[in-house]
Design an enzyme around this catalytic site. Structure first.
Site, PDB file in Angstrom:
ATOM      1  N   ASP A  43      -6.536  -6.603   3.995  1.00  0.00           N
ATOM      2  CA  ASP A  43      -5.904  -5.282   4.079  1.00  0.00           C
ATOM      3  C   ASP A  43      -5.922  -4.766   5.515  1.00  0.00           C
ATOM      4  O   ASP A  43      -6.996  -4.551   6.087  1.00  0.00           O
ATOM      5  CB  ASP A  43      -6.697  -4.333   3.157  1.00  0.00           C
ATOM      6  N   SER A  85       0.852  -1.187   0.000  1.00  0.00           N
ATOM      7  CA  SER A  85       0.000   0.000   0.000  1.00  0.00           C
ATOM      8  C   SER A  85       0.885   1.233   0.000  1.00  0.00           C
ATOM      9  O   SER A  85       1.644   1.470   0.947  1.00  0.00           O
ATOM     10  CB  SER A  85      -0.882   0.019   1.245  1.00  0.00           C
ATOM     11  N   ASP A 141      -4.677   3.621  -1.996  1.00  0.00           N
ATOM     12  CA  ASP A 141      -5.755   3.923  -1.050  1.00  0.00           C
ATOM     13  C   ASP A 141      -6.310   5.325  -1.265  1.00  0.00           C
ATOM     14  O   ASP A 141      -5.584   6.315  -1.110  1.00  0.00           O
ATOM     15  CB  ASP A 141      -5.228   3.813   0.386  1.00  0.00           C
ATOM     16  N   MET A 190     -11.263  -6.004   5.102  1.00  0.00           N
ATOM     17  CA  MET A 190     -10.467  -5.112   5.953  1.00  0.00           C
ATOM     18  C   MET A 190     -10.194  -5.817   7.279  1.00  0.00           C
ATOM     19  O   MET A 190     -11.117  -6.298   7.938  1.00  0.00           O
ATOM     20  CB  MET A 190     -11.221  -3.809   6.236  1.00  0.00           C
ATOM     21  N   HIS A 228      -8.316   1.160  -4.075  1.00  0.00           N
ATOM     22  CA  HIS A 228      -9.239   0.888  -2.970  1.00  0.00           C
ATOM     23  C   HIS A 228      -9.938   2.195  -2.629  1.00  0.00           C
ATOM     24  O   HIS A 228      -9.342   3.086  -2.021  1.00  0.00           O
ATOM     25  CB  HIS A 228      -8.415   0.334  -1.786  1.00  0.00           C
ATOM     26  N   HIS A 253      -1.095  -1.242  -4.377  1.00  0.00           N
ATOM     27  CA  HIS A 253      -2.368  -0.941  -3.702  1.00  0.00           C
ATOM     28  C   HIS A 253      -2.448   0.565  -3.459  1.00  0.00           C
ATOM     29  O   HIS A 253      -1.558   1.162  -2.858  1.00  0.00           O
ATOM     30  CB  HIS A 253      -2.455  -1.720  -2.395  1.00  0.00           C
ATOM     31  N   MET A 295      -8.939   8.108  -0.001  1.00  0.00           N
ATOM     32  CA  MET A 295      -9.768   8.509   1.151  1.00  0.00           C
ATOM     33  C   MET A 295     -10.262   9.930   0.936  1.00  0.00           C
ATOM     34  O   MET A 295      -9.517  10.779   0.440  1.00  0.00           O
ATOM     35  CB  MET A 295      -8.934   8.453   2.429  1.00  0.00           C
ATOM     36  N   MET A 297     -12.182   4.460  -0.634  1.00  0.00           N
ATOM     37  CA  MET A 297     -12.858   4.695   0.651  1.00  0.00           C
ATOM     38  C   MET A 297     -13.513   6.058   0.520  1.00  0.00           C
ATOM     39  O   MET A 297     -13.075   7.056   1.114  1.00  0.00           O
ATOM     40  CB  MET A 297     -11.819   4.667   1.786  1.00  0.00           C
TER      41      MET A 297
HETATM   42  C1  DX5 Z   1      -6.310   1.455   5.546  1.00  0.00           C
HETATM   43  C2  DX5 Z   1      -5.825   1.148   4.140  1.00  0.00           C
HETATM   44  C3  DX5 Z   1      -4.715   0.186   4.083  1.00  0.00           C
HETATM   45  C4  DX5 Z   1      -3.460   0.618   4.763  1.00  0.00           C
HETATM   46  C5  DX5 Z   1      -2.766  -0.601   5.274  1.00  0.00           C
HETATM   47  O1  DX5 Z   1      -7.510   2.132   5.491  1.00  0.00           O
HETATM   48  O2  DX5 Z   1      -6.889   0.615   3.362  1.00  0.00           O
HETATM   49  O3  DX5 Z   1      -4.453  -0.218   2.739  1.00  0.00           O
HETATM   50  O4  DX5 Z   1      -2.577   1.328   3.959  1.00  0.00           O
HETATM   51  O5  DX5 Z   1      -1.679  -0.198   6.027  1.00  0.00           O
HETATM   52  P1  DX5 Z   1      -0.929  -1.178   7.032  1.00  0.00           P
HETATM   53  O6  DX5 Z   1      -0.405  -2.324   6.227  1.00  0.00           O
HETATM   54  O7  DX5 Z   1       0.119  -0.305   7.594  1.00  0.00           O
HETATM   55  O8  DX5 Z   1      -1.964  -1.641   8.044  1.00  0.00           O
HETATM   56 ZN    ZN Z   2      -6.423  -0.315   1.346  1.00  0.00          ZN
END
Ligand code: DX5
Ligand code: ZN
Length: 226
Positions: A180, A9, A36, A138, A67, A34, A38, A69
């Protein structure tokens, strides 16, 4: 041996050097990037959008796993498809029309998937198994990197694996099972043994100076699972 994929990620990468970070982590053995997204609405944090996806696209041929969110989902999903994403997943509670959103992601030429928060039931899958290419579970509450793996996720991984195997035995095809949050060298084997095949790891990889050493150690753990 089963096929396992490691998906670093980039949330934990150095955003000031993102292209280089992506190149380095893929050279270190990552299978997937990956990404992310947000929005400070669906989750209490804000990260990167389609422009950044477009900017890193020329830096790697590895699949980019977006991903989302965010809410609403549809317009952003379409923008990410145009920005070069290969896989786009979203949280079912964030879309009013889950079937439609899955369809528009596939119509845009990407693999589509649903993401389940720790307390979100897998029953959202009941009527759309034919429209998902990926199920993402998750193992932390979404919004931040570096959180602790929630052990209850292992039961959910087993349940998702059962659903996937039952569906693909009857209908063929392939559905990836990604986990994840809080994945590290010392728990990846347990998550694989429960049935996951794709592993997101942010802080575990980008928090160390030698990405290859971490990814190699993860693969050695996965080899024990077979
Ligand atoms: C959290 C993200 C993850 C995050 C994982 O909301 O979706 O992808 O980056 O990070 P680690 O591996 O540090 O838990
Ligand atoms: Zn993620």
């Amino acid at each position: 041996m089963r096929t396992f994929r490691i998906a670093p990620s980039i949330l934990s990468a150095d955003f000031a050097r993102l292209g280089e970070e992506v190149k380095n982590v893929v050279a270190a053995g990552a299978d997937i990037v990956h990404f992310d997204v947000m929005d400070n609405h669906y989750v209490p944090n804000m990260t990167i959008g389609p422009l950044v996806c477009e900017a890193i696209r020329p830096h790697t041929s590895a699949p980019i796993d977006v991903h989302l969110m965010v809410t609403p989902v549809d317009a952003l999903a379409a923008s990410f498809a145009r920005a070069g994403a290969d896989i786009i997943t979203f949280h079912p509670e964030a879309s009013h029309h889950i079937d439609r959103t899955l369809g528009l992601i596939r119509d845009a030429g990407c693999k589509a998937g649903l993401v389940f928060n720790p307390a979100t039931p897998l029953s959202f899958l009941d009527h759309v198994m034919d429209k998902v290419d990926m199920i993402l579970l998750m193992s932390v509450n979404p919004g931040f990197g570096g959180q602790k793996f929630i052990p209850q996720t292992l039961n959910k991984v087993r349940e998702a694996r059962r659903r996937i195997d039952e569906y693909t035995a009857q209908h063929g095809g392939e559905i990836w099972l990604e986990v994840d949050g809080g994945i590290k060298v010392d728990n990846i084997a347990e998550v694989a043994a429960a049935g996951a095949d794709t592993f997101v790891a942010g802080s575990a990889i980008f928090g160390q100076p030698d990405y290859k050493a971490v990814i190699d150690a993860m693969r050695a753990e996965l080899a024990r699972v077979g």
